[in-house]
Design a protein around this motif. Structure first.
Motif, PDB file in Angstrom:
ATOM      1  N   ALA A 247      19.582 -14.656   6.860  1.00  0.00           N
ATOM      2  CA  ALA A 247      18.620 -14.454   5.769  1.00  0.00           C
ATOM      3  C   ALA A 247      19.216 -14.933   4.445  1.00  0.00           C
ATOM      4  O   ALA A 247      20.224 -14.394   3.969  1.00  0.00           O
ATOM      5  CB  ALA A 247      18.228 -12.985   5.680  1.00  0.00           C
ATOM      6  N   VAL A 248      18.590 -15.959   3.890  1.00  0.00           N
ATOM      7  CA  VAL A 248      19.127 -16.607   2.689  1.00  0.00           C
ATOM      8  C   VAL A 248      19.265 -15.620   1.532  1.00  0.00           C
ATOM      9  O   VAL A 248      20.323 -15.504   0.919  1.00  0.00           O
ATOM     10  CB  VAL A 248      18.229 -17.796   2.284  1.00  0.00           C
ATOM     11  N   GLY A 249      18.191 -14.878   1.237  1.00  0.00           N
ATOM     12  CA  GLY A 249      18.197 -13.939   0.105  1.00  0.00           C
ATOM     13  C   GLY A 249      19.255 -12.862   0.290  1.00  0.00           C
ATOM     14  O   GLY A 249      20.060 -12.581  -0.609  1.00  0.00           O
TER      15      GLY A 249
ATOM     16  N   THR B 201      24.914 -18.270  -0.023  1.00  0.00           N
ATOM     17  CA  THR B 201      26.059 -17.923   0.829  1.00  0.00           C
ATOM     18  C   THR B 201      25.767 -18.324   2.265  1.00  0.00           C
ATOM     19  O   THR B 201      26.631 -18.858   2.965  1.00  0.00           O
ATOM     20  CB  THR B 201      26.343 -16.417   0.718  1.00  0.00           C
ATOM     21  N   TYR B 202      24.534 -18.065   2.700  1.00  0.00           N
ATOM     22  CA  TYR B 202      24.156 -18.466   4.065  1.00  0.00           C
ATOM     23  C   TYR B 202      24.445 -19.958   4.271  1.00  0.00           C
ATOM     24  O   TYR B 202      25.090 -20.350   5.240  1.00  0.00           O
ATOM     25  CB  TYR B 202      22.664 -18.165   4.309  1.00  0.00           C
ATOM     26  N   GLY B 203      23.954 -20.775   3.348  1.00  0.00           N
ATOM     27  CA  GLY B 203      24.156 -22.222   3.461  1.00  0.00           C
ATOM     28  C   GLY B 203      25.636 -22.567   3.458  1.00  0.00           C
ATOM     29  O   GLY B 203      26.096 -23.434   4.205  1.00  0.00           O
TER      30      GLY B 203
ATOM     31  N   GLU C 180      -2.039 -11.278   2.018  1.00  0.00           N
ATOM     32  CA  GLU C 180      -2.254 -12.696   1.746  1.00  0.00           C
ATOM     33  C   GLU C 180      -0.919 -13.431   1.764  1.00  0.00           C
ATOM     34  O   GLU C 180       0.126 -12.840   1.519  1.00  0.00           O
ATOM     35  CB  GLU C 180      -2.933 -12.897   0.379  1.00  0.00           C
ATOM     36  N   LEU C 181      -1.016 -14.715   2.025  1.00  0.00           N
ATOM     37  CA  LEU C 181       0.180 -15.563   1.962  1.00  0.00           C
ATOM     38  C   LEU C 181       0.333 -16.066   0.535  1.00  0.00           C
ATOM     39  O   LEU C 181      -0.640 -16.526  -0.065  1.00  0.00           O
ATOM     40  CB  LEU C 181       0.011 -16.759   2.911  1.00  0.00           C
ATOM     41  N   SER C 182       1.536 -15.985   0.006  1.00  0.00           N
ATOM     42  CA  SER C 182       1.813 -16.642  -1.275  1.00  0.00           C
ATOM     43  C   SER C 182       2.315 -18.048  -0.978  1.00  0.00           C
ATOM     44  O   SER C 182       3.290 -18.212  -0.241  1.00  0.00           O
ATOM     45  CB  SER C 182       2.903 -15.890  -2.047  1.00  0.00           C
ATOM     46  N   VAL C 183       1.654 -19.024  -1.560  1.00  0.00           N
ATOM     47  CA  VAL C 183       2.148 -20.404  -1.461  1.00  0.00           C
ATOM     48  C   VAL C 183       3.062 -20.603  -2.666  1.00  0.00           C
ATOM     49  O   VAL C 183       2.602 -20.547  -3.816  1.00  0.00           O
ATOM     50  CB  VAL C 183       0.976 -21.409  -1.475  1.00  0.00           C
ATOM     51  N   PHE C 184       4.349 -20.793  -2.393  1.00  0.00           N
ATOM     52  CA  PHE C 184       5.319 -20.842  -3.490  1.00  0.00           C
ATOM     53  C   PHE C 184       5.335 -22.212  -4.163  1.00  0.00           C
ATOM     54  O   PHE C 184       6.144 -23.072  -3.819  1.00  0.00           O
ATOM     55  CB  PHE C 184       6.712 -20.475  -2.970  1.00  0.00           C
ATOM     56  N   GLY C 185       4.462 -22.398  -5.124  1.00  0.00           N
ATOM     57  CA  GLY C 185       4.475 -23.597  -5.955  1.00  0.00           C
ATOM     58  C   GLY C 185       3.509 -24.667  -5.481  1.00  0.00           C
ATOM     59  O   GLY C 185       3.513 -25.023  -4.303  1.00  0.00           O
TER      60      GLY C 185
ATOM     61  N   THR D 233       2.546 -29.125  -2.934  1.00  0.00           N
ATOM     62  CA  THR D 233       3.320 -28.074  -2.253  1.00  0.00           C
ATOM     63  C   THR D 233       4.520 -28.703  -1.528  1.00  0.00           C
ATOM     64  O   THR D 233       4.525 -29.902  -1.231  1.00  0.00           O
ATOM     65  CB  THR D 233       2.443 -27.247  -1.281  1.00  0.00           C
ATOM     66  N   ALA D 234       5.508 -27.861  -1.265  1.00  0.00           N
ATOM     67  CA  ALA D 234       6.791 -28.365  -0.750  1.00  0.00           C
ATOM     68  C   ALA D 234       6.673 -28.830   0.705  1.00  0.00           C
ATOM     69  O   ALA D 234       5.849 -28.326   1.470  1.00  0.00           O
ATOM     70  CB  ALA D 234       7.842 -27.262  -0.865  1.00  0.00           C
ATOM     71  N   ILE D 235       7.514 -29.780   1.030  1.00  0.00           N
ATOM     72  CA  ILE D 235       7.439 -30.433   2.344  1.00  0.00           C
ATOM     73  C   ILE D 235       8.667 -30.087   3.193  1.00  0.00           C
ATOM     74  O   ILE D 235       9.792 -30.117   2.718  1.00  0.00           O
ATOM     75  CB  ILE D 235       7.313 -31.960   2.159  1.00  0.00           C
TER      76      ILE D 235
HETATM   77  C1  UD1 Z   1      14.757 -21.414   4.875  1.00  0.00           C
HETATM   78  C2  UD1 Z   1      16.136 -21.385   4.273  1.00  0.00           C
HETATM   79  C3  UD1 Z   1      17.044 -22.279   5.080  1.00  0.00           C
HETATM   80  C4  UD1 Z   1      17.043 -21.817   6.522  1.00  0.00           C
HETATM   81  C5  UD1 Z   1      15.625 -21.828   7.056  1.00  0.00           C
HETATM   82  C6  UD1 Z   1      15.579 -21.229   8.447  1.00  0.00           C
HETATM   83  C7  UD1 Z   1      15.717 -20.953   1.888  1.00  0.00           C
HETATM   84  C8  UD1 Z   1      15.844 -21.471   0.507  1.00  0.00           C
HETATM   85  N1  UD1 Z   1      16.098 -21.783   2.882  1.00  0.00           N
HETATM   86  O1  UD1 Z   1      14.296 -22.748   4.771  1.00  0.00           O
HETATM   87  O2  UD1 Z   1      18.346 -22.233   4.557  1.00  0.00           O
HETATM   88  O3  UD1 Z   1      17.853 -22.673   7.295  1.00  0.00           O
HETATM   89  O4  UD1 Z   1      14.796 -21.025   6.224  1.00  0.00           O
HETATM   90  O5  UD1 Z   1      14.311 -21.360   8.984  1.00  0.00           O
HETATM   91  O6  UD1 Z   1      15.304 -19.832   2.095  1.00  0.00           O
HETATM   92  N2  UD1 Z   1       6.797 -20.687   1.773  1.00  0.00           N
HETATM   93  C9  UD1 Z   1       5.660 -20.227   1.128  1.00  0.00           C
HETATM   94  N3  UD1 Z   1       5.337 -18.916   1.280  1.00  0.00           N
HETATM   95  C10 UD1 Z   1       6.057 -18.042   2.043  1.00  0.00           C
HETATM   96  C11 UD1 Z   1       7.211 -18.534   2.714  1.00  0.00           C
HETATM   97  C12 UD1 Z   1       7.554 -19.859   2.540  1.00  0.00           C
HETATM   98  O7  UD1 Z   1       4.990 -20.974   0.432  1.00  0.00           O
HETATM   99  O8  UD1 Z   1       5.706 -16.859   2.124  1.00  0.00           O
HETATM  100  C13 UD1 Z   1       7.155 -22.104   1.636  1.00  0.00           C
HETATM  101  C14 UD1 Z   1       8.530 -22.320   1.022  1.00  0.00           C
HETATM  102  O9  UD1 Z   1       8.468 -22.385  -0.348  1.00  0.00           O
HETATM  103  C15 UD1 Z   1       8.930 -23.648   1.672  1.00  0.00           C
HETATM  104  C16 UD1 Z   1       8.235 -23.619   3.030  1.00  0.00           C
HETATM  105  O10 UD1 Z   1       7.196 -22.661   2.920  1.00  0.00           O
HETATM  106  O11 UD1 Z   1       8.423 -24.716   0.944  1.00  0.00           O
HETATM  107  C17 UD1 Z   1       9.154 -23.224   4.169  1.00  0.00           C
HETATM  108  O12 UD1 Z   1       9.818 -22.033   3.836  1.00  0.00           O
HETATM  109  P1  UD1 Z   1      10.758 -21.255   4.854  1.00  0.00           P
HETATM  110  O13 UD1 Z   1      10.054 -21.036   6.129  1.00  0.00           O
HETATM  111  O14 UD1 Z   1      11.299 -20.049   4.149  1.00  0.00           O
HETATM  112  O15 UD1 Z   1      11.920 -22.281   5.167  1.00  0.00           O
HETATM  113  P2  UD1 Z   1      12.899 -23.061   4.152  1.00  0.00           P
HETATM  114  O16 UD1 Z   1      12.846 -22.513   2.790  1.00  0.00           O
HETATM  115  O17 UD1 Z   1      12.675 -24.512   4.337  1.00  0.00           O
END
Ligand code: UD1
Length: 336
Positions: free
Chosen positions: A86-88, A149-151, A214-219, A228-230
């Motif tokens: 868990a990254v956080g 730290t995880y990374g 609900e799902l939060s789309v982060f950005g 949105t992030a890829i």
């Molecule tokens: C995360 C970890 C990464 C780890 C991987 C394991 C971080 C910064 N990175 O990757 O080190 O190897 O998980 O699977 O945490 N998102 C939303 N809403 C949510 C959850 C996620 O919008 O509730 C978005 C995120 O902003 C991101 C994408 O979905 O753009 C994927 O997120 P996530 O599944 O957490 O994976 P990573 O962040 O890529």
């Protein structure tokens, strides 16, 4: 029959890999401390494959227990999944992460060295690249300073293995995973997040199941086509099979150097909105989501150049994003 130790073999990727190993005729020994997995998974693996893997509940931080295990079981290779992830949390408990992710790795490698064991496969992560300067990401992309730290445990882990291979002549492969999703087609094993999911797909499925509002789309202001992030979402069964290919490569001495690393993804980037749309298609239901600010530490885009893994591991993905999401949804429905 080759005997393979799978640490963390009851976890998400570990359990799917155990299934593929047993289906391919390997004898599997699992070590798991059940800190983030359930013992029922052992029964499910047995139901899927018809073979009950040998199981040892061991905390790999306890050196004497690791030593005792290696005294009692002879193995031909190790696939090492067991780690905190868990990254956080890793930023709040860095020493716990270093002790568990690095300490355990050192103890395993020491046992290998002392017994002249060989063939080690390590769970690494695309997180080692941070925000890569060019996409898709190939294995020559520089390692960036870890943002968690995880990374860092993954980066340091790779270095420890590379130096051990160099010094002691053992052979290892690190697989740098992109984002694993999905569940086994039997829907008997899948992802079991502890508490509120941090990863996108379990959060989506729990929202669809009504567990989360609900799902939060982060950005939605990233420099990407829809803002949105890829990421590169790979079906866990495809990912599991990459371990089999890596193991075969080591056992058959096909590796080009003592320590190799490969990107394991699909090669296709999907935005968060792409994933939501694909999930809605796969599940036939609409998802409640809101746009929120960016999540701290997130990168804009990451997807794999799979050329090297395709060629050297003789492996490629077979399953689509929709199949992964559909399996994750069926799995979620079975939990609720
Ligand atoms: C995360 C970890 C990464 C780890 C991987 C394991 C971080 C910064 N990175 O990757 O080190 O190897 O998980 O699977 O945490 N998102 C939303 N809403 C949510 C959850 C996620 O919008 O509730 C978005 C995120 O902003 C991101 C994408 O979905 O753009 C994927 O997120 P996530 O599944 O957490 O994976 P990573 O962040 O890529």
């Amino acid at each position: 029959m080759k005997k393979i130790l799978v640490t963390g073999g009851l976890g998400f990727i570990g359990s799917h890999t155990v299934v593929e190993l047993q289906n391919a005729g390997y004898e599997v020994v699992i070590i798991d401390d059940l800190s983030n997995s359930k013992i029922d998974v052992l029964e499910k693996i047995t139901e899927i494959t018809g073979v009950q893997p040998d199981f040892h509940q061991i905390d790999l931080r306890i050196k004497e227990d690791v030593h005792r295990f290696f005294n009692s079981v002879a193995i031909d290779g190790i696939i090492h999944f067991a780690a905190f992830k868990a990254v956080g949390e890793s930023m709040q408990k860095p020493l716990d992460y270093y002790e568990n992710n690095i300490g355990s790795l050192v103890y395993l490698l020491q046992e290998m060295k002392n017994r002249a064991l060989d063939h080690f496969i390590f769970s690494s992560s695309c997180t080692v690249y941070g925000q890569a300067d060019s996409l898709p990401i190939n294995e020559n992309a520089p390692i960036k300073k870890a943002s968690s730290t995880y990374g860092n445990t993954k980066q340091i882990g790779e270095e420890i293995i590379a130096e051990s291979c160099n010094a002691y002549g053992m052979n290892a492969i690190a697989l740098r995973y992109f984002n694993p999703i999905g569940a086994h087609e039997s829907i008997k094993i899948g992802e079991l997040p502890l508490g509120v999911p941090q990863n996108l797909i379990p959060f989506i499925t729990q929202t669809a199941a009504g567990i989360r509002k609900e799902l939060s789309v982060f950005g939605n202001d990233y420099p990407t086509p829809d803002g949105t992030a890829i990421r590169d979402y790979i079906h866990v069964v495809d990912l599991a099979k990459a371990h089999l290919s890596a193991l075969t490569r080591l056992l058959h001495k096909k590796n080009n150097s003592n320590f190799e690393f490969f990107n394991v993804g699909t090669g296709t980037g999907s935005s968060v909105l792409d994933v939501i749309k694909a999930f809605e298609t796969a599940s036939g239901s609409s998802l409640n989501y809101v746009i929120k600010p960016r999540r701290e530490g997130d990168i804009t885009a990451a997807y794999a150049d799979t050329t090297l893994a395709n060629k050297e591991l003789n492996w490629k993905t077979e399953k689509s994003l929709e199949e992964g999401l559909s399996a994750a949804w069926k799995w979620q429905q079975k939990q609720s």
